[in-house]
Design a protein around this motif. Structure first.
Motif, PDB file in Angstrom:
ATOM      1  N   LEU A  72     -10.174   8.339  13.655  1.00 37.82           N
ATOM      2  CA  LEU A  72      -9.847   8.056  15.048  1.00 37.82           C
ATOM      3  C   LEU A  72      -8.589   7.190  15.156  1.00 37.82           C
ATOM      4  N   GLY A  73      -8.449   6.232  14.237  1.00 37.17           N
ATOM      5  CA  GLY A  73      -7.265   5.383  14.246  1.00 37.17           C
ATOM      6  C   GLY A  73      -5.990   6.163  13.963  1.00 37.17           C
ATOM      7  N   VAL A  74      -6.050   7.057  12.979  1.00 35.93           N
ATOM      8  CA  VAL A  74      -4.883   7.880  12.649  1.00 35.93           C
ATOM      9  C   VAL A  74      -4.537   8.792  13.817  1.00 35.93           C
ATOM     10  N   GLY A  75      -5.561   9.421  14.428  1.00 32.47           N
ATOM     11  CA  GLY A  75      -5.313  10.316  15.559  1.00 32.47           C
ATOM     12  C   GLY A  75      -4.724   9.591  16.756  1.00 32.47           C
ATOM     13  N   THR A  76      -5.272   8.419  17.074  1.00 29.20           N
ATOM     14  CA  THR A  76      -4.752   7.624  18.189  1.00 29.20           C
ATOM     15  C   THR A  76      -3.312   7.195  17.942  1.00 29.20           C
ATOM     16  N   THR A  77      -3.035   6.768  16.727  1.00 32.88           N
ATOM     17  CA  THR A  77      -1.684   6.331  16.384  1.00 32.88           C
ATOM     18  C   THR A  77      -0.685   7.480  16.462  1.00 32.88           C
ATOM     19  N   ALA A  78      -1.075   8.647  15.963  1.00 30.15           N
ATOM     20  CA  ALA A  78      -0.188   9.809  16.015  1.00 30.15           C
ATOM     21  C   ALA A  78       0.170  10.157  17.456  1.00 30.15           C
ATOM     22  N   TRP A  79      -0.819  10.080  18.335  1.00 34.45           N
ATOM     23  CA  TRP A  79      -0.562  10.385  19.749  1.00 34.45           C
ATOM     24  C   TRP A  79       0.366   9.343  20.361  1.00 34.45           C
TER      25      TRP A  79
ATOM     26  N   GLY B 268       8.277   5.136   8.565  1.00 35.99           N
ATOM     27  CA  GLY B 268       7.931   6.462   9.045  1.00 35.99           C
ATOM     28  C   GLY B 268       6.588   6.509   9.741  1.00 35.99           C
ATOM     29  N   GLY B 269       6.420   7.529  10.594  1.00 31.79           N
ATOM     30  CA  GLY B 269       5.206   7.650  11.390  1.00 31.79           C
ATOM     31  C   GLY B 269       3.963   7.936  10.573  1.00 31.79           C
ATOM     32  N   THR B 270       4.087   8.766   9.535  1.00 36.60           N
ATOM     33  CA  THR B 270       2.907   9.116   8.737  1.00 36.60           C
ATOM     34  C   THR B 270       2.338   7.906   8.010  1.00 36.60           C
ATOM     35  N   SER B 271       3.201   7.164   7.337  1.00 36.88           N
ATOM     36  CA  SER B 271       2.742   5.969   6.617  1.00 36.88           C
ATOM     37  C   SER B 271       2.174   4.933   7.579  1.00 36.88           C
ATOM     38  N   GLY B 272       2.834   4.770   8.725  1.00 38.64           N
ATOM     39  CA  GLY B 272       2.343   3.815   9.712  1.00 38.64           C
ATOM     40  C   GLY B 272       0.983   4.203  10.257  1.00 38.64           C
ATOM     41  N   ALA B 273       0.792   5.495  10.549  1.00 39.92           N
ATOM     42  CA  ALA B 273      -0.487   5.963  11.084  1.00 39.92           C
ATOM     43  C   ALA B 273      -1.609   5.794  10.065  1.00 39.92           C
TER      44      ALA B 273
ATOM     45  N   GLY C 109      -3.515  -1.426  -0.885  1.00 39.60           N
ATOM     46  CA  GLY C 109      -2.713  -1.394  -2.114  1.00 39.60           C
ATOM     47  C   GLY C 109      -2.043  -0.056  -2.322  1.00 39.60           C
ATOM     48  N   LEU C 110      -2.757   1.021  -1.984  1.00 43.65           N
ATOM     49  CA  LEU C 110      -2.177   2.360  -2.105  1.00 43.65           C
ATOM     50  C   LEU C 110      -0.989   2.529  -1.165  1.00 43.65           C
ATOM     51  N   MET C 111      -1.136   2.067   0.077  1.00 41.09           N
ATOM     52  CA  MET C 111      -0.042   2.196   1.035  1.00 41.09           C
ATOM     53  C   MET C 111       1.168   1.362   0.613  1.00 41.09           C
TER      54      MET C 111
ATOM     55  N   THR D 299       5.865  -5.778   5.658  1.00 43.52           N
ATOM     56  CA  THR D 299       6.351  -4.688   4.805  1.00 43.52           C
ATOM     57  C   THR D 299       6.921  -3.511   5.594  1.00 43.52           C
ATOM     58  N   GLY D 300       6.999  -3.638   6.910  1.00 44.29           N
ATOM     59  CA  GLY D 300       7.581  -2.574   7.718  1.00 44.29           C
ATOM     60  C   GLY D 300       6.638  -1.435   8.031  1.00 44.29           C
ATOM     61  N   LEU D 301       5.347  -1.572   7.741  1.00 45.97           N
ATOM     62  CA  LEU D 301       4.373  -0.533   8.062  1.00 45.97           C
ATOM     63  C   LEU D 301       3.907  -0.604   9.503  1.00 45.97           C
ATOM     64  N   LEU D 302       4.188  -1.709  10.168  1.00 40.78           N
ATOM     65  CA  LEU D 302       3.835  -1.888  11.570  1.00 40.78           C
ATOM     66  C   LEU D 302       5.022  -2.454  12.329  1.00 40.78           C
ATOM     67  N   THR D 303       5.146  -2.069  13.588  1.00 39.70           N
ATOM     68  CA  THR D 303       6.124  -2.710  14.457  1.00 39.70           C
ATOM     69  C   THR D 303       5.464  -3.906  15.133  1.00 39.70           C
ATOM     70  N   SER D 304       6.273  -4.773  15.712  1.00 39.35           N
ATOM     71  CA  SER D 304       5.726  -5.957  16.375  1.00 39.35           C
ATOM     72  C   SER D 304       4.849  -5.575  17.565  1.00 39.35           C
ATOM     73  N   THR D 305       5.159  -4.436  18.194  1.00 38.22           N
ATOM     74  CA  THR D 305       4.365  -3.980  19.335  1.00 38.22           C
ATOM     75  C   THR D 305       2.958  -3.598  18.910  1.00 38.22           C
ATOM     76  N   VAL D 306       2.850  -2.748  17.905  1.00 38.51           N
ATOM     77  CA  VAL D 306       1.535  -2.326  17.410  1.00 38.51           C
ATOM     78  C   VAL D 306       0.784  -3.521  16.838  1.00 38.51           C
ATOM     79  N   PHE D 307       1.507  -4.408  16.174  1.00 36.06           N
ATOM     80  CA  PHE D 307       0.891  -5.596  15.602  1.00 36.06           C
ATOM     81  C   PHE D 307       0.192  -6.412  16.687  1.00 36.06           C
TER      82      PHE D 307
END
Length: 428
Positions: A117-124, A137-142, A191-193, A376-384
């Protein structure tokens, strides 16, 4: 550390402890556990409130040079506390049959559903708001947000379980076991991400293999050695200071190993508590250490993380919409999936609902993961900022949710005799 910096640190410690106790009294009137007060204390003393009203005073009292000391004290507090929780959890687990299977199934449901659900919501959200897409990138962030949404905060969960009187009960044992599995899986995923984005220092393969070796040594070497030591020292008075030093050395070593492997110190402390053989000397030690660890050291852990959080970015309609979407994905995915998984094992709706409500606790462990993603750049300040609000809301929801389930169960018992069985939930 200079004299001026030491003075600031001591004033900082006084302010944290005083504000924490004051908020604890306020939260108690609102039927909220002290852990919520500790979380709000950090946010209030950080840039979100104190820094916004009196920025110069906030920077003077909490300079960057003192943060490492606050961090170290907080980690020591959470290490001691999770060791104590591991001791109680191992005793509870040995009393029940089939609980491990329930813990695993609840954990799997509570990880997979909110992750999807988190990945789907983020992608949208990313498709409609390109400014929210992180640098990597969007995939890694999602994927990273999916992992963060699926987190259960084991330290906060443990404190709420203890404060509600559920420690040692069937409900508390299942929730703690599932939360521990969640924590390990979540940190492996993080750790994987970090490895995939060239941000991590330890590969997931090294983390997994290293943790397997750590567990084997802990239960195959350390536990038998401790049993032998305790048997030899029975009846003698050498288990005072020497025993304290032994426990602390093992605790710090276990935390160092899991931290080196890319896992959190809570995993090492909790695992040592599971492996530690129980005896009278250990009971005396825990009774002595618990008040200081829980009352003084542990608040530093929650407060330090809150000091790194800035929620002033909230304000626009788009931000609120994102918060609501992430909140729905988090609650439906975690609370709903864990409740359904427990209900599948035992047809006790009250116990299943309590497990689901407890597993929905996220708190500052999620904030730690969010800070890692931001750095690490996986999130923007807005999403954070959006996910910080979700972490606070889901934690505040826990106590009222448990009270609601208990009230509904009492009403049901008044209307008619309840079926009492071995899986009946204990109500407090």
């Amino acid at each position: 550390m200079s004299g001026e910096l030491l003075t600031k640190f001591l004033l900082c410690a006084v302010a944290m402890l005083v504000v924490c106790r004051l908020l604890t009294a306020v939260m108690a009137r609102l039927n909220q556990p002290p852990v919520v007060a500790e979380m709000l204390t950090g946010i209030a003393l950080g840039p979100s409130l104190f820094g916004m009203v009196l920025p110069d005073a906030q920077k003077w009292m909490f300079p960057d040079q003192s943060r490492p000391v606050l961090y170290a004290l907080g980690q020591m507090g959470i290490a001691f506390y999770m060791f104590l929780v591991g001791l109680e959890f191992s005793s509870s687990l040995s009393k029940g049959s089939g609980l491990l299977r329930r813990c695993i199934s609840v954990s799997l449901a509570g990880i997979s559903v909110p992750f999807l659900l988190g990945v789907g919501t983020t992608a949208w959200l990313f498709s409609s708001r390109p400014d929210m897409v992180p640098e990597v990138g969007g995939t890694s962030g999602a994927l990273y947000i999916g992992i963060v949404v699926s987190i259960t905060a084991l330290p906060m969960l443990a404190r709420i379980i203890e404060e509600r009187g559920l420690l040692g009960s069937r409900t508390g044992t299942i929730a703690l076991g599932a939360g521990a599995i969640d924590d390990v899986v979540a940190w492996l995923g993080i750790g994987l991400m970090l490895t995939l984005t060239a941000s991590g220092e330890v590969s997931p393969l090294v983390t997994a293999l290293g943790f397997a070796v750590f567990a084997a040594v802990l239960f195959g070497v350390v536990r038998p050695g401790l049993k032998h030591y305790l048997i030899r020292s029975e009846g003698r008075q050498e288990t005072g200071t020497s025993f304290l030093v032994l426990v602390c050395a093992l605790l710090f070593a276990a935390c160092a190993v899991t931290e080196f492997l890319g896992l959190h110190v809570v995993i090492g402390a909790f695992a040592l508590g599971l492996a530690f053989p129980k005896n009278e000397a250990l009971s005396r030690w825990t009774a002595t250490v618990r008040p200081f660890a829980v009352g003084v050291l542990l608040p530093f852990y929650f407060v330090y993380t809150g000091l790194r959080t800035d929620i002033q970015l909230l304000g626009s309609f788009a931000m609120v919409t994102g918060v609501l979407l992430f909140l729905a994905a988090s609650v439906v995915g975690k609370l709903g999936a864990c409740t359904a998984a427990q209900l599948w094992h035992d047809r006790d709706w009250a116990q299943a609902a309590q497990v689901g409500v407890l597993m929905n606790t996220r708190g500052l462990i999620q904030l730690v993961a969010l800070n890692i993603g931001l750095e690490t750049g996986l999130l923007t300040s807005t999403v954070f900022a959006q996910l910080v609000v979700v972490a606070v809301i889901t934690t505040v929801m826990t106590s009222p949710g448990l009270s609601l389930v208990e009230r509904l169960q009492r009403k049901r018992r008044v209307k008619g005799p309840a079926v009492v069985g071995p899986d009946a939930v204990r109500v407090h």
